[in-house]
Design a protein around this motif. Structure first.
Motif, PDB file in Angstrom:
ATOM      1  N   PHE A 140       0.831  -1.211   0.000  1.00  0.00           N
ATOM      2  CA  PHE A 140       0.000   0.000   0.000  1.00  0.00           C
ATOM      3  C   PHE A 140       0.866   1.262   0.000  1.00  0.00           C
ATOM      4  O   PHE A 140       0.627   2.200  -0.754  1.00  0.00           O
ATOM      5  N   LEU A 141       1.927   1.237   0.810  1.00  0.00           N
ATOM      6  CA  LEU A 141       2.836   2.388   0.905  1.00  0.00           C
ATOM      7  C   LEU A 141       3.528   2.644  -0.434  1.00  0.00           C
ATOM      8  O   LEU A 141       3.660   3.797  -0.870  1.00  0.00           O
ATOM      9  N   ILE A 142       3.953   1.577  -1.086  1.00  0.00           N
ATOM     10  CA  ILE A 142       4.649   1.727  -2.373  1.00  0.00           C
ATOM     11  C   ILE A 142       3.714   2.340  -3.424  1.00  0.00           C
ATOM     12  O   ILE A 142       4.098   3.247  -4.182  1.00  0.00           O
ATOM     13  N   THR A 143       2.445   1.875  -3.399  1.00  0.00           N
ATOM     14  CA  THR A 143       1.453   2.442  -4.333  1.00  0.00           C
ATOM     15  C   THR A 143       1.232   3.936  -4.052  1.00  0.00           C
ATOM     16  O   THR A 143       1.220   4.766  -4.978  1.00  0.00           O
ATOM     17  N   SER A 144       1.100   4.286  -2.750  1.00  0.00           N
ATOM     18  CA  SER A 144       0.884   5.696  -2.387  1.00  0.00           C
ATOM     19  C   SER A 144       2.055   6.559  -2.833  1.00  0.00           C
ATOM     20  O   SER A 144       1.891   7.635  -3.410  1.00  0.00           O
ATOM     21  N   GLN A 145       3.251   6.050  -2.572  1.00  0.00           N
ATOM     22  CA  GLN A 145       4.454   6.802  -2.940  1.00  0.00           C
ATOM     23  C   GLN A 145       4.508   7.051  -4.449  1.00  0.00           C
ATOM     24  O   GLN A 145       4.816   8.149  -4.896  1.00  0.00           O
ATOM     25  N   HIS A 146       4.144   6.014  -5.187  1.00  0.00           N
ATOM     26  CA  HIS A 146       4.103   6.110  -6.643  1.00  0.00           C
ATOM     27  C   HIS A 146       3.130   7.217  -7.073  1.00  0.00           C
ATOM     28  O   HIS A 146       3.448   8.053  -7.920  1.00  0.00           O
ATOM     29  N   ASN A 147       1.955   7.228  -6.426  1.00  0.00           N
ATOM     30  CA  ASN A 147       0.953   8.250  -6.748  1.00  0.00           C
ATOM     31  C   ASN A 147       1.474   9.663  -6.464  1.00  0.00           C
ATOM     32  O   ASN A 147       1.278  10.574  -7.256  1.00  0.00           O
ATOM     33  N   TYR A 148       2.144   9.857  -5.318  1.00  0.00           N
ATOM     34  CA  TYR A 148       2.693  11.179  -4.987  1.00  0.00           C
ATOM     35  C   TYR A 148       3.738  11.608  -6.007  1.00  0.00           C
ATOM     36  O   TYR A 148       3.843  12.779  -6.359  1.00  0.00           O
ATOM     37  N   ARG A 149       4.510  10.658  -6.494  1.00  0.00           N
ATOM     38  CA  ARG A 149       5.556  10.996  -7.476  1.00  0.00           C
ATOM     39  C   ARG A 149       4.925  11.455  -8.792  1.00  0.00           C
ATOM     40  O   ARG A 149       5.432  12.379  -9.447  1.00  0.00           O
ATOM     41  N   ILE A 150       3.806  10.793  -9.178  1.00  0.00           N
ATOM     42  CA  ILE A 150       3.072  11.243 -10.381  1.00  0.00           C
ATOM     43  C   ILE A 150       2.556  12.668 -10.177  1.00  0.00           C
ATOM     44  O   ILE A 150       2.717  13.545 -11.031  1.00  0.00           O
ATOM     45  N   ASN A 161       5.210  15.263 -10.517  1.00  0.00           N
ATOM     46  CA  ASN A 161       5.519  15.504 -11.919  1.00  0.00           C
ATOM     47  C   ASN A 161       4.523  16.465 -12.542  1.00  0.00           C
ATOM     48  O   ASN A 161       4.893  17.395 -13.255  1.00  0.00           O
ATOM     49  N   ILE A 162       3.221  16.184 -12.244  1.00  0.00           N
ATOM     50  CA  ILE A 162       2.160  17.047 -12.774  1.00  0.00           C
ATOM     51  C   ILE A 162       2.350  18.483 -12.275  1.00  0.00           C
ATOM     52  O   ILE A 162       2.300  19.447 -13.035  1.00  0.00           O
ATOM     53  N   ASP A 163       2.657  18.626 -10.941  1.00  0.00           N
ATOM     54  CA  ASP A 163       2.904  19.953 -10.351  1.00  0.00           C
ATOM     55  C   ASP A 163       4.019  20.669 -11.106  1.00  0.00           C
ATOM     56  O   ASP A 163       3.900  21.840 -11.481  1.00  0.00           O
ATOM     57  N   ASP A 190      11.538  24.533 -14.584  1.00  0.00           N
ATOM     58  CA  ASP A 190      12.693  24.413 -13.709  1.00  0.00           C
ATOM     59  C   ASP A 190      12.647  25.309 -12.466  1.00  0.00           C
ATOM     60  O   ASP A 190      13.246  24.969 -11.462  1.00  0.00           O
ATOM     61  N   GLU A 191      11.961  26.417 -12.554  1.00  0.00           N
ATOM     62  CA  GLU A 191      12.016  27.363 -11.441  1.00  0.00           C
ATOM     63  C   GLU A 191      10.904  27.122 -10.437  1.00  0.00           C
ATOM     64  O   GLU A 191       9.759  27.483 -10.649  1.00  0.00           O
ATOM     65  N   PRO A 192      11.167  26.438  -9.330  1.00  0.00           N
ATOM     66  CA  PRO A 192      10.090  26.217  -8.344  1.00  0.00           C
ATOM     67  C   PRO A 192       9.757  27.513  -7.608  1.00  0.00           C
ATOM     68  O   PRO A 192      10.656  28.299  -7.312  1.00  0.00           O
ATOM     69  N   SER A 193       8.483  27.721  -7.346  1.00  0.00           N
ATOM     70  CA  SER A 193       8.073  28.920  -6.639  1.00  0.00           C
ATOM     71  C   SER A 193       8.347  28.798  -5.143  1.00  0.00           C
ATOM     72  O   SER A 193       8.682  29.772  -4.486  1.00  0.00           O
ATOM     73  N   SER A 210       8.297  20.225  -4.367  1.00  0.00           N
ATOM     74  CA  SER A 210       6.835  20.201  -4.229  1.00  0.00           C
ATOM     75  C   SER A 210       6.438  19.436  -2.978  1.00  0.00           C
ATOM     76  O   SER A 210       7.202  18.605  -2.477  1.00  0.00           O
ATOM     77  N   SER A 211       5.233  19.713  -2.465  1.00  0.00           N
ATOM     78  CA  SER A 211       4.753  19.025  -1.263  1.00  0.00           C
ATOM     79  C   SER A 211       4.549  17.537  -1.554  1.00  0.00           C
ATOM     80  O   SER A 211       4.684  16.694  -0.672  1.00  0.00           O
ATOM     81  N   SER A 212       4.234  17.186  -2.837  1.00  0.00           N
ATOM     82  CA  SER A 212       4.065  15.769  -3.190  1.00  0.00           C
ATOM     83  C   SER A 212       5.377  15.006  -3.046  1.00  0.00           C
ATOM     84  O   SER A 212       5.415  13.870  -2.581  1.00  0.00           O
ATOM     85  N   ASN A 213       6.473  15.649  -3.459  1.00  0.00           N
ATOM     86  CA  ASN A 213       7.779  15.002  -3.299  1.00  0.00           C
ATOM     87  C   ASN A 213       8.118  14.818  -1.831  1.00  0.00           C
ATOM     88  O   ASN A 213       8.753  13.832  -1.461  1.00  0.00           O
TER      89      ASN A 213
END
Ligand SMILES: [Zn+2]
Ligand SMILES: [Zn+2]
Ligand SMILES: [Zn+2]
Length: 363
Positions: A287-297, A300-302, A309-312, A324-327
């Motif tokens: 379950f954790l691996i699936t969640s982590q995968h989702n956050y990484r997607i 990327n979208i963010d 390249d320039e994060p706010s 990003s907060s997802s990372n």
């Protein structure tokens, strides 16, 4: 006519002892008249009229004959003559004898199954299966080539297949398979005490034969269906069994076994609970691996929607910086995944230990 000695002549009358076959041992009329006719041992002599031959009544033979006559005992002469006849000794059957050549099948150990020279000459020598026989030389023994054995041998010879004979002989050798100890084996008979559940405690045929069979407590043991297993009759168990036998009290053994079984049941329960925990931990990790995968997607979208390249903003977590907060979430989950792996490995190690303990409990 004078004695022809060792020369072959015709036209005289010959004599032989009645314990010989025609032609095996002959002596001439002259020797007969001189040394035999007037003695009481004459009754052991036979006459042969038509015969070409020589006279075996040499001076050595004569000497033995005269000794036999003087003691009025034909056996003295017989025992001297017979070994010189070149005959095979008769099959001793099940009687133990000395001084004859024995043979064995080459799939047996020396002394396990022997047969005599006479049986070898009669039934084995001229067959193609004689290559499976070993000459064990002259020793003492008896002949195992009984009529039943002979019958199987003849069948094997007629089909030119030694295995027919082998499969008949081997089960009769009285060989026991050795005790397997704690190793799992197949194809032997196992026994269990009648107060245990199937598979809880087994002992092998060899241990049964050695320590159980001829004791009064054997009534508490029974053979089991399964031909595979290991032998729990370790030296510790054996000791308790021998004490029980010496006091003719099965309860001594029963008490020991049941205490151990109680302990084993506790270990098995713990092992079963560990199995459950293991599979639960595995599910959590997946379950954790699936969640982590989702956050990484999502990260990327963010990245794409923010225009590259320039994060706010910069997020810092656990000493690292993320765009990003997802990372950050993915990194947070990684810690949980590592923790889950650690827990899983601990459970697994504990389970292995338990299994080892259960397998060796009787040892
Ligand atoms: Zn003669
Ligand atoms: Zn024989
Ligand atoms: Zn055993």
């Amino acid at each position: 006519m004078p004695c022809p000695g060792s020369n072959c002549v015709d036209g005289i009358t010959w004599y032989s002892p009645n314990f010989t076959q025609p032609g095996e041992f002959t002596f001439c009329e002259e020797c007969y008249n001189q040394f035999v006719r007037i003695t009481p041992l004459i009754v052991y002599m036979l006459i042969f009229v038509f015969h070409i031959g020589n006279c075996d009544f040499s001076s050595n033979v004569k000497q033995q004959w005269l000794i036999a006559v003087s003691k009025n005992d034909i056996n003295i002469f017989r025992e001297y003559v017979e070994p010189k006849l070149g005959r095979n000794k008769p099959c001793p059957g099940s009687n133990f004898v000395d001084g004859i050549t024995f043979y064995s099948p080459n799939f047996t150990q020396p002394g396990e199954f022997t047969f005599c020279e006479e049986c070898y000459n009669q039934f084995v020598r001229i067959t193609p299966l004689n290559v499976y026989m070993r000459n064990d030389g002259i020793h003492n023994g008896n002949c195992d080539f009984s009529s039943n054995v002979k019958q199987q041998w003849l069948i094997a010879v007629s089909k030119n297949d030694i295995n027919i004979f082998r499969e008949y002989v081997e089960p009769k050798l009285g060989r026991n398979k050795p005790c397997p100890g704690s190793n799992f084996v197949d194809g032997i008979t196992f026994y269990s005490p009648n107060f245990t559940q199937p598979g809880e405690f087994t002992l092998c045929e060899e241990c049964y034969n050695q320590f159980v069979r001829n004791t009064p407590l054997s009534v508490y043991m029974q053979s089991i269906e399964s031909q595979s297993g290991n032998c729990d009759f370790s030296s510790n168990v054996k000791q308790q069994w021998l004490i029980a036998v010496s006091r003719n009290d099965i309860n001594i053994f029963k008490g020991y076994v049941e205490t151990k079984l109680e302990h084993i049941r506790g270990l098995r329960d713990r092992a079963a609970r560990l199995q459950v925990s293991l599979s639960q931990e595995l599910q959590r990790k997946q379950f954790l691996i699936t969640s982590q995968h989702n956050y990484r997607i999502m990260a990327n979208i963010d990245n794409i929607s923010l225009g590259g390249d320039e994060p706010s903003y910069e997020y810092s977590f656990n000493g690292s910086r993320y765009n990003s907060s997802s990372n950050v979430e993915a990194a947070r989950i990684q810690i949980q995944i590592d923790e889950s792996s650690r827990i899983f490995n601990n459970y697994l190690a504990e389970l292995r230990l338990l299994e080892h303990e259960i397998a060796n409990l009787w040892y």
